[in-house]
Structure formats: structure tokens, C-alpha cells
Write an enzyme that holds these catalytic residues in place. Structure first.
Site, PDB file in Angstrom:
ATOM      1  N   ASP A  11       0.928  -1.182   0.066  1.00  5.42           N
ATOM      2  CA  ASP A  11      -0.028  -0.055  -0.177  1.00  5.42           C
ATOM      3  C   ASP A  11       0.998   1.143   0.057  1.00  5.42           C
ATOM      4  OD1 ASP A  11      -2.233   1.430  -0.105  1.00  5.42           O
ATOM      5  OD2 ASP A  11      -3.039   0.796   1.703  1.00  5.42           O
ATOM      6  N   ASP A  24      -9.065   3.718  -3.986  1.00 10.41           N
ATOM      7  CA  ASP A  24     -10.044   3.840  -3.137  1.00 10.41           C
ATOM      8  C   ASP A  24     -11.287   4.701  -3.822  1.00 10.41           C
ATOM      9  OD1 ASP A  24      -8.237   3.054  -1.247  1.00 10.41           O
ATOM     10  OD2 ASP A  24      -7.856   4.769  -0.338  1.00 10.41           O
ATOM     11  N   GLU A  51       3.228   6.598  -2.764  1.00  2.00           N
ATOM     12  CA  GLU A  51       3.268   7.719  -3.755  1.00  2.00           C
ATOM     13  C   GLU A  51       3.691   8.884  -3.030  1.00  2.00           C
ATOM     14  OE1 GLU A  51      -0.591   5.269  -3.757  1.00  2.00           O
ATOM     15  OE2 GLU A  51       0.554   6.439  -2.334  1.00  2.00           O
TER      16      GLU A  51
END
Length: 794
Positions: free
Chosen positions: A475, A539, A478
Site C-alpha cells: 500500500d 479507493d 506515492e
């Protein structure tokens, strides 16, 4: 008409109370917002060097020098309207004789394959030539000597059987043609813009910034009428990028209905028969005819330009691009099963309970995912199962594996000051630094350009894999700091976008080493990440528009070389409305990989008997289609094609196929049209040919139709002449009997039908062929010693 209105109050779980509610907006001066360099190409303070003419060129080596003319912006006013226009200027340096007014700088054309050309240019001296590139599968590009040279009409001409490149020395242009002689695109020289009514168009050039003397290229090419642009990574804006400005800078987009991207990929293809790969990790801004409709401006932050141009139809272009940057490895069979998740399961007890209910309710499943809550402190990643909530994690993993469940675990590469690993990371010098050598943020961000950090991290991940964990959720990734100083010696300007690729590779490599399998569940990516499956779409909101955006993002990432991709079924942010979840589940089951995840509840039994039955029907269909899914996946690893496939990839000569962004091909033979509204059918575009409804068995010709969904709320049609292999339903892929497959033959009338089979026992792709003569089926091509039942659709 009387109307009754109901006030609905949505309670947001405390778990999300402190999470961002909106995407990072651009140009607000906030930490880690996407870097858009386009303003640097219209700044009156900067100097612009416009590509003018070849000063030297060796046709044998393809190397030479290009002369650049110096320009700046000035103003012009007419009829009370002021414009900024480019004007040639004299040098501003002193002593003036020490610096070139019109520099001659390196230009090179190379040939990578009969379909791939490489342009390389410099804006100044280059002391880092030919460093191995993490983006390229072999670290460097191959070379090809099949192109033939000639000098015609004062032009340098290179020809292969797939196309032609023509270099005009003065004014300098590079033009690309297909094998039939059609112009595909050409560079934009400043003389080409003489008739634009004073519109300030930046031609092929580089900028020298007044603020720091850094340089960046603007690779300007022509766009033709009707031309369409696709790709650019997991972009959720309109599928066709023509007329858009796209910023390539990895960003925690906090959703999927804005212009930011978790997975920007500096590659795109054109409907005219070419594609381009911008080989850099610097920020990029592409203006695909947004400002001026006839010019494609690739504003590349890098001071060097390295551009690969591919010729051919979409399949050729994707194949060539993935030959260069790598094709996806084949994920393990179990990964194609259903992944059950929520945010989050907190304990061994919850994990065992959900496993039992999945089996009791006969919901076929292969993976149970523990998200942020398996540590002692939620979100505080220390790679240790919480001892207060997991009595014996190793035994739990083994017990669930015996029942056909693999375990997936969440983690991230950022460490808060309260994390017990924080001090160790600082003491061992494993973090990204600011210019003074301290932390850029309050968190410590692992520096994956540091081999010691990679080793430390892989030891942590490896201990979990050795415990029996099946997959790691990779996860975030970025937020590598733009001003960070990395162990590579580079700043975040070049490392930020590369960070997801380094992160992906670190997990993929240790997983392959310990498990012998290539599997993870990653959110961020850059070019080359497709080698390390798989990635999911971030998401999404729990809405119809987010569901539609999900498909656009999946189509775009598929065009960008990613064979495998998934999304959170039903959306992530809030509890999913039942109707959306029902329709999204059908859509999700027809994606390369399938996971329900997000705000609880996500378990199908929590929505009642009727919903659970519908969910089970869609899930059962996927598991029965597993031989088709697995074979198509194997084919994708050989071709670079996506499982979720834009219609124009299979039908490039059909103009209608280039217009569709709400349907897709699942593999090569099944067309899928999800229901994006609460309805029982929808308008569906079918490419030329005959199509057979998978559920109702109705037959349609190509063109537009209004089609009702079957029992499963989705429209599915099979291409006529296809063999779709099926397997007996099982509750996990572990229980499947691959010695007994059924070949369901979809053919209208007599003739041959074709398909693919790949057995997990050998992972070899086999072509199969079934002949139909008036309803009598004969196996013409099969697999030795393999039982194949023959069934005609009906």
C-alpha cells in the site's frame, strides 16, 4: 404529484474519521501535490531553445547534432488584447564569447526492433550516459539492424517492413509513417506554427529556467483530425486523452474521480497506429491538444530526452512496449480466486470466523486479507501480529491454508515516530533525507534506492512469508519527498516516480525467492511495475459514477501494459448500498483479480439472504470460468495484453470500438457490459460479427442493441466461434479437478470454434479446436490424456 422525502444520515466509522475526504488538488502549494511543469514553458523569465536544424548527422550511426535557437516570451498587443509571443533574443551571459548563443547539442536516432524507434536528445552535457534503467526489463534497450537507409530529396530515410522514418535537416523534423505510407505523426518545428494567428505554441524545444538554470524538454508532435490518445496509466478521467492535460506524478489520489493518479505510466498509444514511451522518472505534463488542438506537447522534466516510438496496431504497440519494459509474470492459480477483505479484521478470532462463514455459506474464496489492524496498534506497521489478538498466527495461517485460504497482509513503507522501528531505521540510515540530512516529514520514509534499506525491509517481509503468508499488500508508495535526497545520489525530482517501482520490486523479489510465486497487491506503480503483478485501483467511492470511473481506470492501465488489475468491489469509503454492491460484484467477478474491500460490512451474508444468493451466483460463475480465466491470463503474460481489454485492442479497424469506455473484453472472447445504474439492461455496442449472450443464449449481430441482463446483473456476450473452457464448481481453486474440463462451444451454425487451455500443472498454453456439424461436436485439437467434455451452448 405527492413526493415523500427521507432524510438519511450517514455515520462515518471512527476508523476513517481522520482520513482525507478529498483528493490532493493541484497548484495549491501543498506537500506532495502533483508537480505540473507546464507553467515553466510559458514563463517570461525563462529562456527557450527551439530545435531548428541539423548541424551534423552520421547516417550510419544515427548520431549528430541539432542547432537550437534562443527565444524568450515578449508581449504583443492588438485591439486591446495582449498575447505572450516567442521572440528570438540575443545572449544574456557575460562574457558572451564563453557561451553558445545557438548551441549545437546531441541528437541520436536508434532502432530497437523493426517496429520500435528511439530518439535521444540532450539539452547540455551528460555525464551519466547509458546507466542501467530499472524501467527497462534488461536494464537497457536492444538494437536492431533491419532498417534500411537512403538519402532522398535532401532527407534521411530509414525504412523497415512496418514503417518509415524521415529526418528533414532544415527545418529539422522527424516524421513517422506506417508501411502504407500514411503519416502517423511528426515533430513540430517553430516554422510550422507561422499560420496560427499569433497563438503562442511552444514547438519542439527545451526550457532553461531562470530560477536555477535547470532544463526540461518539450517534445512537440503533430496531432491529426480525429486522432485519439489512450493509456497514460491508471487514469480515471475520460478514456480518450485527446483534449486533456495529463500530469505524470505518482499521487495518493484519495479516490478515483479526479485527475490525480496512483499509477501514472509515461506511455500512450494513438488511434493512428503509433505509441510513445517517455523513458524518464522525472515529472511529466502532457498536453494532448488541450491548449492547441493540432499539437501534442510532452513536457518532460528530465534534462535529457529519451523517447521510444512504436509502430503498429494496438496489439503490436503493447507487445513492443512490454518487450522493452517487461511483461507480467504469471500469478499463482489461487490469486485468481475471490479475496475477502474489509477494513479491517483485527484478530485471529475474526479471521477464523469469516473463513467458517464463507465455507458455511458456500461463497467460493481463496484469500482472506488482514488490513491495517493485525498489528498491536492499528496502522502502526511493525510486521508483528498483535500478541493480544493472535494467539498463534502461524497455526492460524496453516489451518486456513488447509481449508483452501491464503492469507494476505497489509503494510506500508512509512514509519511514524511512535513506531518501535522508527529509531532503528534512523540509526541504520535507511531513510530518505532532506537536504540537511534530516527527515523531510515527521515520518521516516524507507529509501528503496539504498540496498541496505531493501535488505532490512525484505528481511521483515520475508519473515512473514516464511510464516506462511501468501501475499503482501503493497500500500501507498506515492509520497517519496520531492526535495528528498536518496542513496542513489538523486533528488526526489527523479526518485519520486521511481519509488513505486523500487517498492514493488522489493516485495516481488522476496516473494519470488521465498514462495516461488509472483504475487502481491500493490497500489502505486510506474513504468516497469507491470512485471510484478498485481495492482489494484485505490479507493473508490460507493457510487455509480465511481463504478464507471473504475472501468475507465482499468481500461487505461490495461492499455498501459498492465495485464492484471483489480478494484475494491462495491467501493471503499462508506458502507456500500446493496444495489450498487450487487451490480459491482458481477463486474468485479469478471476482472483479472477479484476482491471485496472497504468500510464494513463487506461480507455478503451481512446484506441478507437475497443479496448473498446473488453474490454467490456471480462468484460461482467466476470459479466455473477458472480454466478460461487462467488460460487467458497465461496468454497475457506472453503478449503483454490486459485481461480487461478495451474493445479497440481486438477490433482496431472498427471505428466504433474506439469510442467505447463503458464496456470491455474479458480476455479475448467475452464482452462485458456492467450495469452502472439501478436497471435490468442497457445499451450495448457490439463490434462486427456474431455475439452470443452467455446467460440468455440470445444471438446478436454487431452494432447497437438494448440488452437485458440475465440472472446475474451484468451483460456478457461471447464472440461467435469461441470455446470457453469450464470446470466443476469448487469452494477454492485448491479443490478444483483439472483432469475434467468442459468445453462450452459458442458457435452459431456449423464450423470450427477455437479456444485456449492452460493447466496449472505445467503452465503451458494449449490451443483447442472444436468442430460443430449440425449440433454434433468433434474435438479436432485438444490435450493428450486430458478429459475434455464437449458442450454446445443452448
Amino acid at each position: 404529484m405527492n413526493k415523500t422525502f427521507k432524510l438519511i444520515i450517514l455515520a462515518i466509522p471512527l476508523h476513517f474519521a481522520m482520513m482525507p475526504a478529498m483528493a490532493q488538488l493541484q497548484s495549491m502549494g501543498l506537500v506532495n501535490e502533483p508537480v505540473d511543469i507546464s507553467n515553466d514553458f510559458r514563463d517570461f523569465k525563462n529562456t527557450y531553445y527551439l530545435a531548428d536544424q541539423l548541424s551534423t548527422f552520421d547516417s550510419k550511426t544515427g548520431k549528430g547534432e541539432l542547432t537550437y535557437q534562443r527565444y524568450e516570451y515578449s508581449t504583443r498587443i492588438a485591439f486591446n488584447n495582449m498575447l505572450g509571443v516567442l521572440k528570438q533574443v540575443k545572449p544574456n551571459e557575460f562574457p558572451s564569447e564563453e557561451y553558445a548563443v545557438s548551441p549545437n547539442l546531441s541528437f541520436c536516432i536508434e532502432f530497437v526492433s523493426p517496429k520500435t524507434v528511439r530518439l535521444r536528445m540532450q539539452s547540455g552535457p551528460d555525464f551519466k550516459k547509458d546507466e542501467p534503467s530499472l524501467m527497462l526489463v534488461n536494464g537497457k534497450a536492444p538494437s536492431d539492424n533491419s532498417w534500411k537507409y537512403s538519402f532522398e530529396n535532401n532527407q534521411h530515410v530509414y525504412t523497415s517492413k512496418f514503417g518509415k522514418v524521415i529526418i528533414t535537416p532544415n527545418p529539422w523534423r522527424v516524421a513517422f509513417y506506417n508501411a502504407e505510407g500514411k503519416l502517423l505523426t511528426k515533430t513540430n518545428n517553430h516554422v510550422d506554427n507561422a499560420e496560427t494567428t499569433y497563438t503562442p505554441i511552444m514547438p519542439f524545444a527545451f526550457v532553461r529556467r531562470a530560477s536555477d538554470y535547470s532544463r526540461s524538454f518539450n517534445a512537440a508532435f503533430s496531432l491529426e483530425p480525429g486522432e485519439k490518445i489512450f493509456g497514460c496509466g491508471e487514469s480515471y478521467t475520460e478514456f480518450n486523452k485527446r483534449g486533456q492535460k495529463v500530469v505524470f506524478y505518482a499521487d495518493d489520489a484519495n479516490g478515483i474521480q479526479n485527475e490525480a493518479m496512483y499509477k501514472p505510466i509515461p506511455f500512450y498509444l494513438s488511434s493512428r497506429g503509433y505509441g510513445m514511451f517517455m523513458h524518464t522518472s522525472s515529472p511529466i505534463t502532457c498536453d494532448f491538444g488541450k491548449y492547441f488542438s493540432g499539437v501534442n506537447s510532452m513536457m518532460i522534466g528530465d534534462e535529457s530526452l529519451d523517447l521510444f516510438i512504436f509502430l503498429g496496431d494496438p496489439k503490436d504497440i503493447i507487445d513492443e512496449y512490454t518487450n522493452l519494459t517487461g511483461k507480467a509474470a504469471m500469478p499463482p492459480l489461487w490469486s485468481f480466486g475471490f479475496w475477502m477483505s474489509r477494513i479491517t479484521y483485527f484478530s485471529e478470532k475474526e479471521g477464523r470466523e469469516v473463513a467458517k462463514k464463507l465455507r458455511d455459506n458456500k461463497i467460493p474464496t481463496d484469500v482472506i486479507h488482514f488490513d491495517t489492524g493485525w498489528f498491536e496498534d492499528d496502522w502502526r506497521c511493525d510486521y508483528q501480529f498483535a500478541p493480544t489478538r493472535f494467539e498463534n498466527a502461524e497455526k492460524m495461517i496453516k489451518d486456513l491454508d488447509d481449508q483452501g485460504f491464503k492469507i494476505s497482509l497489509w503494510q506500508l513503507p512509512y514509519f511514524t515516530p511512535k513506531n518501535k522501528l522508527f529509531k532503528e531505521i534512523i540509526d541504520k540510515d535507511l531513510f530518505v533525507k532532506n537536504p540537511k540530512g534530516n527527515l523531510p516529514y515527521e515520518d521516516a520514509v524507507l529509501d528503496f534506492s539504498n540496498p541496505n534499506a531493501v535488505k532490512w525491509y525484505q528481511d521483515k517481509i520475508g519473515s512473514l512469508l516464511k510464516l506462511g503468508v501468501g501475499a503482501i499488500k503493497v500500500d501507498f508508495g506515492e509520497a517519496a519527498p520531492l526535495n528528498g535526497i536518496f542513496a542513489s545520489g538523486k533528488t526526489g525530482f527523479y526518485e519520486h516516480n521511481l519509488y513505486p517501482l523500487r517498492y514493488n520490486k522489493a516485495v516481488a523479489d522476496i516473494t519470488k525467492e521465498i514462495k516461488g510465486e509472483q504475487i502481491m497487491w500493490a497500489r502505486s506503480a510506474w513504468s516497469g511495475s507491470q512485471r510484478y503483478p498485481l495492482h489494484w485501483g485505490g479507493d473508490p467511492a460507493n457510487t455509480n459514477t465511481a463504478m464507471a470511473a473504475t472501468l475507465r481506470g482499468g481500461l487505461s492501465i490495461g492499455v498501459s501494459g498492465f495485464s492484471f488489475w483489480s478494484h475494491d468491489i462495491g467501493g471503499f469509503v462508506l458502507k456500500t448500498p446493496e444495489d450498487i454492491y450487487r451490480r459491482w460484484a458481477a463486474f468485479g467477478m469478471l476482472t483479472s483479480h477479484t476482491r471485496s474491500h472497504g468500510t464494513p460490512p463487506k461480507e455478503p451474508w451481512e446484506y441478507g439472504e437475497s443479496f448473498m444468493d446473488a453474490f454467490r451466483d456471480a462468484d460461482n460463475m467466476r470459479y466455473q470460468l477458472m480454466p478460461y480465466i487462467y488460460a487467458q491470463a497465461k496468454k497475457c503474460t506472453e503478449t503483454g495484453l490486459p485481461m480487461m481489454r478495451a474493445l479497440f485492442i481486438e477490433f482496431p479497424n472498427d471505428p466504433g470500438a474506439w469510442l467505447i469506455d463503458n464496456e470491455y473484453l474479458f480476455g479475448s472472447d467475452i464482452l462485458v457490459a456492467p450495469l452502472f445504474e439501478e436497471t435490468t439492461g442497457r445499451d450495448v455496442y457490439l463490434p462486427p460479427g456474431i455475439w452470443i449472450d452467455y446467460q440468455t443464449k440470445k444471438i446478436y449481430q454487431g452494432g447497437w442493441h438494448t440488452i437485458e441482463a440475465g440472472k446475474i446483473p451484468i451483460v456478457m456476450l461471447v464472440r461467435n466461434g469461441s470455446v470457453i473452457p469450464h470446470i466443476k464448481l469448487a469452494q477454492s481453486t485448491k479443490e478444483m479437478d483439472w483432469t475434467k474440463l468442459e468445453l462450452v462451444t459458442f458457435i452459431d451454425g456449423s464450423g470450427d470454434a477455437n479456444g485456449l487451455i492452460c493447466l496449472p500443472s505445467d503452465n503451458v498454453l494449449h490451443e483447442i479446436q472444436v468442430n460443430n456439424q449440425n449440433g454434433k461436436l468433434t474435438l479436432k485439437k485438444g490435450i493428450d490424456k486430458q478429459k475434455l467434455g464437449l458442450i454446445l451452448f443452448q
